[in-house]
Design an enzyme around this catalytic site. Sequence first.
Site, PDB file in Angstrom:
ATOM      1  N   GLU A 460      80.696-131.568  59.873  1.00 41.04           N
ATOM      2  CA  GLU A 460      79.870-131.071  60.979  1.00 41.04           C
ATOM      3  C   GLU A 460      79.767-132.017  62.170  1.00 41.04           C
ATOM      4  O   GLU A 460      78.896-131.826  63.029  1.00 41.04           O
ATOM      5  CB  GLU A 460      78.474-130.675  60.473  1.00 41.04           C
ATOM      6  CG  GLU A 460      78.511-129.500  59.509  1.00 41.04           C
ATOM      7  CD  GLU A 460      77.140-128.984  59.106  1.00 41.04           C
ATOM      8  OE1 GLU A 460      76.124-129.625  59.463  1.00 41.04           O
ATOM      9  OE2 GLU A 460      77.074-127.953  58.424  1.00 41.04           O
ATOM     10  N   ASP A 461      80.634-133.004  62.276  1.00 42.77           N
ATOM     11  CA  ASP A 461      80.557-133.890  63.437  1.00 42.77           C
ATOM     12  C   ASP A 461      81.016-133.187  64.709  1.00 42.77           C
ATOM     13  O   ASP A 461      80.540-133.509  65.811  1.00 42.77           O
ATOM     14  CB  ASP A 461      81.389-135.156  63.188  1.00 42.77           C
ATOM     15  CG  ASP A 461      80.756-136.039  62.129  1.00 42.77           C
ATOM     16  OD1 ASP A 461      79.717-135.643  61.560  1.00 42.77           O
ATOM     17  OD2 ASP A 461      81.299-137.125  61.852  1.00 42.77           O
TER      18      ASP A 461
END
Length: 902
Positions: A460-461
């Site tokens: 999820e970066d």
Amino acid sequence: MAFYQKRLSTGWTFKDADDDKTDAWMPVPVVPSSVQQDLIANNKLENPFIGFNELKAHWVHEKAWVYRLAFPQPAPEDMPAGARAALVFDGLDTFATVTLNGQTILKSDNMFVGHRVDITDALQSPQNQEHIQEHILEVRFDAADARACAIRAQHPEHKWIVFNGDTARLGVRKAQYHWGWDWGPHLMTAGIWREVRLEVHSARIADLWPKTTWLDVDSRVANITVLATIQASGWTDLTDLTASFRLSLGGHEIACQDNIPVTNTNANQTVTVEADFQVEDAQLWWPHGYGMQPLYEAAVSLFHRGTRTKTGTGTGTELHSASKTFGIRSAELIQQPDKHGKSFYFRINGVDVFCGGSCWIPADSFLPSIDAERYRKWIELMVAGGQVMIRVWGGGIYEDDAFYDACDQLGVLVWQDFMFGCGNYPVWPAMLDSLRQEAAYNLRRLRHHPSIVVYVGNNEDYQVQESAQLTYDFDDKDPANWLSSDFPARYIYEKLLPDAVAEYAAPGTVYHPGSPWGDGKPTSDATVGDMHQWNVWHGSQEKYQIFDTLGGRFNSEFGMEAFPHMATIDYFVEHAADRYPQSHVVDFHNKADGHERRLATYVTENLRRQTATSTNADFAAYIHLTQVVQAEAMMYAYRGWRRQWGEGDDSDDADASPSRRCGGALLWQLNDCWPTISWSIVDYFLRPKPAFYTVKRALAPLAVGVQRQHHDWSVAHAQPPATSTYALWIASSQPAPLVNANANVTVELRFCSVASGKDLRAPLVFENITVHPNGTTTVIADGDGVIDHRSEPEAHVLCARLLLDGQVVARDVDWPQPLKYLDLADRGLHITVEHQPNEQKQQVLRIRAQKPVKCLVFEERDGVRVSDSAMDIVPGDEQIVTVTGLGDGDAPLAYHYLGQDV
């Protein structure tokens, strides 16, 4: 001399680094450990998993701690002249300074790397051998919280942005969940978290790597190259060494290469020797359900001035031997343009595999407490639940070898994230150097495991980048520009890590930049890459009944919360007065933001609350309601997305290529790291929640599905629809079609009254169906099945059964929604028990009902397993559940179903 190794696991003491009292040292039961575990063992800390004790434990991570071990001077025969000695640390958590006899020998600030420190001089100096009887090894661990905050303060130029935990965590290579997450506590561990040992050698095998360099799946011929990295002491001439390689399967040697000379090609006394093998009739490794999991063993023995004969004996001195298991298989990630966008699914040994499974977080807040048996029990549960893939999430750890060994042995595919989660990570030069070491170390350690089929850059970066509107120009391919942008972590995911995978991982290893990610498009794009679908629970909080319409090409995260079973809640709720759903301590053990309103919304939208006669009964009833919601949500997701695995397979051509609209579904999450309320479908104590069983049925090798058109009762102000359409299909993972020649395939569809249990019209029976292989077979297409509620106003369930040669192999029941409008009391449920005369202490439960029963859940008792649970029971269709592990005098398992009197 022969290789000598001694684990340094006992005899340690520890203390607060600032406590100078002579009696401050406390015993350490065993290393590996964490300081919290050792404090608990010394009655200095209450169990942080109980009550509010997590808060009482925070003082621990505010301090520095020192571990000490006195170990004896090795005997002369164990440390002869010319030998090299080393201390090997497989893992130090995290800011560690190691001294030996008062001299600093190592500083480490990365939890994810191991260290090998040469201490030959300290052990072989004349004064040591004559006078020193023991050596003092000390490891000081600084407080990671304080160090992290100091690092953040030193770099104001970076944009410190995270979704969970303190932003300072981004500058520290430590398990990120230790800062607290939306399912786990804030418990910052420190300690020797993996094995430490003393090794002495004149020559050793520093690394062994069996790799498949070529494979013809059809002819099952493979080329295997086994590489051994040899390291010798300065007194040992590499040219005096020979290596013998052996290849085995099932304990039987199938090939060998003996007496390979070790040639010194450099000055550092390290060289790589290799042997090539061609394996005929190669036994391919498969995920479970698709084939067997044969594991070959590659072994190498190192001899000094000698040989290994054909009988396996050496004429010289064997200095060291090593072995590793591996599997022969191919793995591909298929990303090709199609009518839905661009595909995303896995192909193993030429066979497309629908990757239904789960996401994995660390199984404990105190990592050293997870032993090999516990790892194996988790993977055994996955296999029992029909799950074929586990995603090792990027905020935890590169798991213990025992985890991957279990996946290898049991046939579970591994999606391996690198350890970056929910943040904008910094990239100053020292950090990049540390990350290169981290990637190389773990890729080398893990590259022989056939279960690992993909490495993924982060969790999820890229969503953090989108949320914070950080710079990301996909068309800019200059890594230097990435480093100077406000999203410098792109350099890690699109340059550093793919380069490391190409250099250190097995040939052809798949790399994917992030999860979710798809060719630089928005992470919510459903046409490409993988997707985290959180608009059920988070986001817009859609109704779970439309999960199938919300998915993408591969759904690598989604979920719904549920309470664990009462026995787990009893573990952390200390006082009877707190045994109610909204108690302070119960809320404290649910770390999800807004969990009260979200869980209440889904329960209230779908289910009716029962009136109980006691607080305990009301609590148990509420627990069951949350579990029903989770079970239903996961059923809708898996049933619908698996249908999309072979969507469009309704042609008469059984060999036609199916449409892989959805390549897999990995729910969030399989497990917990402490006793809690979360999205897990199996709790901390390995007790399955009802959703475990609904997922199991949806992922069965043959599954039947029936689903009516969604009618949004909220938007329609609870008005019923005039008509409803429905579809009926078969999902198969079988490699060959089922046709009349090998089975009589029949599908039955009944229309059963919820109120009376009677059939409202004659069943539909479809005979002699051809079931398409590894895909979906449409029996009734969307829109072709119609229910006219004006002529059939009575609420009824659609009951589908799939039969092979008259035997039921799959069931599905579609209920009118929402369930809260239905009166589900007085179902006429009847369960008879038959005892089986065998050593497994098995019971057979025969289950019948006079009216449709929703979500019959059996008690989860430690040491007892049920073959099925969370079941829908309809009249005229007896179901059987096998119970294993109940003794003769044990009480029968309790059960609960929706609408049952409490």
